[in-house]
Design a protein around this motif. Sequence first.
Motif, PDB file in Angstrom:
ATOM      1  N   TYR A   1       5.311   3.534  -4.528  1.00 46.75           N
ATOM      2  CA  TYR A   1       5.460   3.192  -3.120  1.00 46.75           C
ATOM      3  C   TYR A   1       5.963   1.758  -2.968  1.00 46.75           C
ATOM      4  O   TYR A   1       5.708   0.891  -3.810  1.00 46.75           O
ATOM      5  CB  TYR A   1       4.124   3.326  -2.397  1.00 46.75           C
ATOM      6  N   GLY A   2       6.656   1.508  -1.870  1.00 43.93           N
ATOM      7  CA  GLY A   2       7.171   0.187  -1.586  1.00 43.93           C
ATOM      8  C   GLY A   2       6.116  -0.724  -0.991  1.00 43.93           C
ATOM      9  O   GLY A   2       5.010  -0.298  -0.677  1.00 43.93           O
ATOM     10  N   PRO A   3       6.459  -2.015  -0.818  1.00 41.25           N
ATOM     11  CA  PRO A   3       5.496  -2.984  -0.283  1.00 41.25           C
ATOM     12  C   PRO A   3       5.028  -2.654   1.134  1.00 41.25           C
ATOM     13  O   PRO A   3       3.900  -2.976   1.507  1.00 41.25           O
ATOM     14  CB  PRO A   3       6.270  -4.308  -0.312  1.00 41.25           C
ATOM     15  N   GLU A   4       5.881  -2.000   1.918  1.00 41.23           N
ATOM     16  CA  GLU A   4       5.472  -1.640   3.281  1.00 41.23           C
ATOM     17  C   GLU A   4       4.315  -0.651   3.263  1.00 41.23           C
ATOM     18  O   GLU A   4       3.382  -0.749   4.051  1.00 41.23           O
ATOM     19  CB  GLU A   4       6.648  -1.044   4.061  1.00 41.23           C
ATOM     20  N   HIS A   5       4.383   0.293   2.339  1.00 40.93           N
ATOM     21  CA  HIS A   5       3.304   1.287   2.225  1.00 40.93           C
ATOM     22  C   HIS A   5       2.009   0.620   1.786  1.00 40.93           C
ATOM     23  O   HIS A   5       0.924   0.936   2.317  1.00 40.93           O
ATOM     24  CB  HIS A   5       3.706   2.368   1.216  1.00 40.93           C
ATOM     25  N   LYS A   6       2.104  -0.290   0.829  1.00 46.05           N
ATOM     26  CA  LYS A   6       0.908  -0.977   0.355  1.00 46.05           C
ATOM     27  C   LYS A   6       0.277  -1.799   1.471  1.00 46.05           C
ATOM     28  O   LYS A   6      -0.956  -1.816   1.631  1.00 46.05           O
ATOM     29  CB  LYS A   6       1.245  -1.883  -0.835  1.00 46.05           C
ATOM     30  N   GLN A   7       1.104  -2.492   2.269  1.00 46.90           N
ATOM     31  CA  GLN A   7       0.582  -3.290   3.367  1.00 46.90           C
ATOM     32  C   GLN A   7      -0.074  -2.402   4.420  1.00 46.90           C
ATOM     33  O   GLN A   7      -1.135  -2.739   4.954  1.00 46.90           O
ATOM     34  CB  GLN A   7       1.704  -4.112   4.004  1.00 46.90           C
ATOM     35  N   ALA A   8       0.541  -1.267   4.713  1.00 44.83           N
ATOM     36  CA  ALA A   8      -0.021  -0.341   5.695  1.00 44.83           C
ATOM     37  C   ALA A   8      -1.367   0.194   5.218  1.00 44.83           C
ATOM     38  O   ALA A   8      -2.309   0.341   6.005  1.00 44.83           O
ATOM     39  CB  ALA A   8       0.951   0.803   5.959  1.00 44.83           C
ATOM     40  N   THR A   9      -1.462   0.492   3.923  1.00 52.59           N
ATOM     41  CA  THR A   9      -2.718   0.981   3.363  1.00 52.59           C
ATOM     42  C   THR A   9      -3.797  -0.098   3.434  1.00 52.59           C
ATOM     43  O   THR A   9      -4.952   0.189   3.782  1.00 52.59           O
ATOM     44  CB  THR A   9      -2.524   1.418   1.900  1.00 52.59           C
ATOM     45  N   ARG A  10      -3.407  -1.306   3.114  1.00 55.00           N
ATOM     46  CA  ARG A  10      -4.350  -2.437   3.189  1.00 55.00           C
ATOM     47  C   ARG A  10      -4.880  -2.593   4.617  1.00 55.00           C
ATOM     48  O   ARG A  10      -6.071  -2.801   4.828  1.00 55.00           O
ATOM     49  CB  ARG A  10      -3.643  -3.714   2.744  1.00 55.00           C
ATOM     50  N   GLU A  11      -4.019  -2.464   5.593  1.00 60.02           N
ATOM     51  CA  GLU A  11      -4.429  -2.600   6.997  1.00 60.02           C
ATOM     52  C   GLU A  11      -5.354  -1.462   7.413  1.00 60.02           C
ATOM     53  O   GLU A  11      -6.287  -1.665   8.202  1.00 60.02           O
ATOM     54  CB  GLU A  11      -3.202  -2.666   7.897  1.00 60.02           C
ATOM     55  N   ARG A  12      -5.120  -0.271   6.875  1.00 57.50           N
ATOM     56  CA  ARG A  12      -6.030   0.853   7.149  1.00 57.50           C
ATOM     57  C   ARG A  12      -7.419   0.564   6.619  1.00 57.50           C
ATOM     58  O   ARG A  12      -8.423   0.846   7.276  1.00 57.50           O
ATOM     59  CB  ARG A  12      -5.481   2.136   6.512  1.00 57.50           C
ATOM     60  N   ILE A  13      -7.487   0.005   5.417  1.00 59.27           N
ATOM     61  CA  ILE A  13      -8.782  -0.314   4.821  1.00 59.27           C
ATOM     62  C   ILE A  13      -9.480  -1.399   5.634  1.00 59.27           C
ATOM     63  O   ILE A  13     -10.683  -1.313   5.914  1.00 59.27           O
ATOM     64  CB  ILE A  13      -8.615  -0.765   3.360  1.00 59.27           C
ATOM     65  N   LEU A  14      -8.738  -2.421   6.038  1.00 54.91           N
ATOM     66  CA  LEU A  14      -9.326  -3.501   6.825  1.00 54.91           C
ATOM     67  C   LEU A  14      -9.854  -2.990   8.163  1.00 54.91           C
ATOM     68  O   LEU A  14     -10.939  -3.386   8.606  1.00 54.91           O
ATOM     69  CB  LEU A  14      -8.288  -4.606   7.060  1.00 54.91           C
TER      70      LEU A  14
END
Length: 203
Positions: free
Chosen positions: A3-16
């Motif tokens: 996955y690209g960095p956008e997906h990782k950032q979106a996942t991080r925001e979901r966790i937060l």
Amino acid sequence: MRYGPEHKQATRERILAAAENLFRKQGFEGASVERVMRAAGLTVGGFYAHFTSKDSLLAESVRAFFQRNGERWLGGLEELRGSEWLSHFVRRYLNRHIRDNMETGCVMPSILSDLARGTPEAREVFAEGIDGLAKEMAAHVPGEDGVTARKRALATVTFVIGAMTLARATKGLPLSDEILEAAREFLLADGKGTAPSAGKKSH
């Protein structure tokens, strides 16, 4: 699949977002990593790709909270000064919605004791958030009666968060509404956006 960095950032925001919601409802101790990841719709194994520990998650949740709520508390107040600015801020924060809404209300009353016992990282992030809020207030609300704008701002931030913590702790009891009302009136006494000076009669 990579996955690209956008997906990782979106996942991080979901966790937060999931973590903040659980912290608000259950406190730090009640929000285990497993519960946070389940609430985010993710597996526990993916947690450490985003955070080094649960303490790190708390620190980043606090950072995200202040960033997200800056607009909520301060948006549209840029041109206001003095009592008008303070009146809007106080009424936006010290109200029943912020107290009662466990989905979007203030998370601070639920985690303050955890922050006091937490890591230096978490306390530093919290201090940065409080400091930023106080700086914004000091830029719009001047000092008064020998108290600098900075000290007045810090005292006001302390007062509103403390009042909300007490109101949340007594929610469902008549005292809770009374605390919110008393705090608003005290801070905005005489229409000046400040508490009455010692020896001065309040109206």
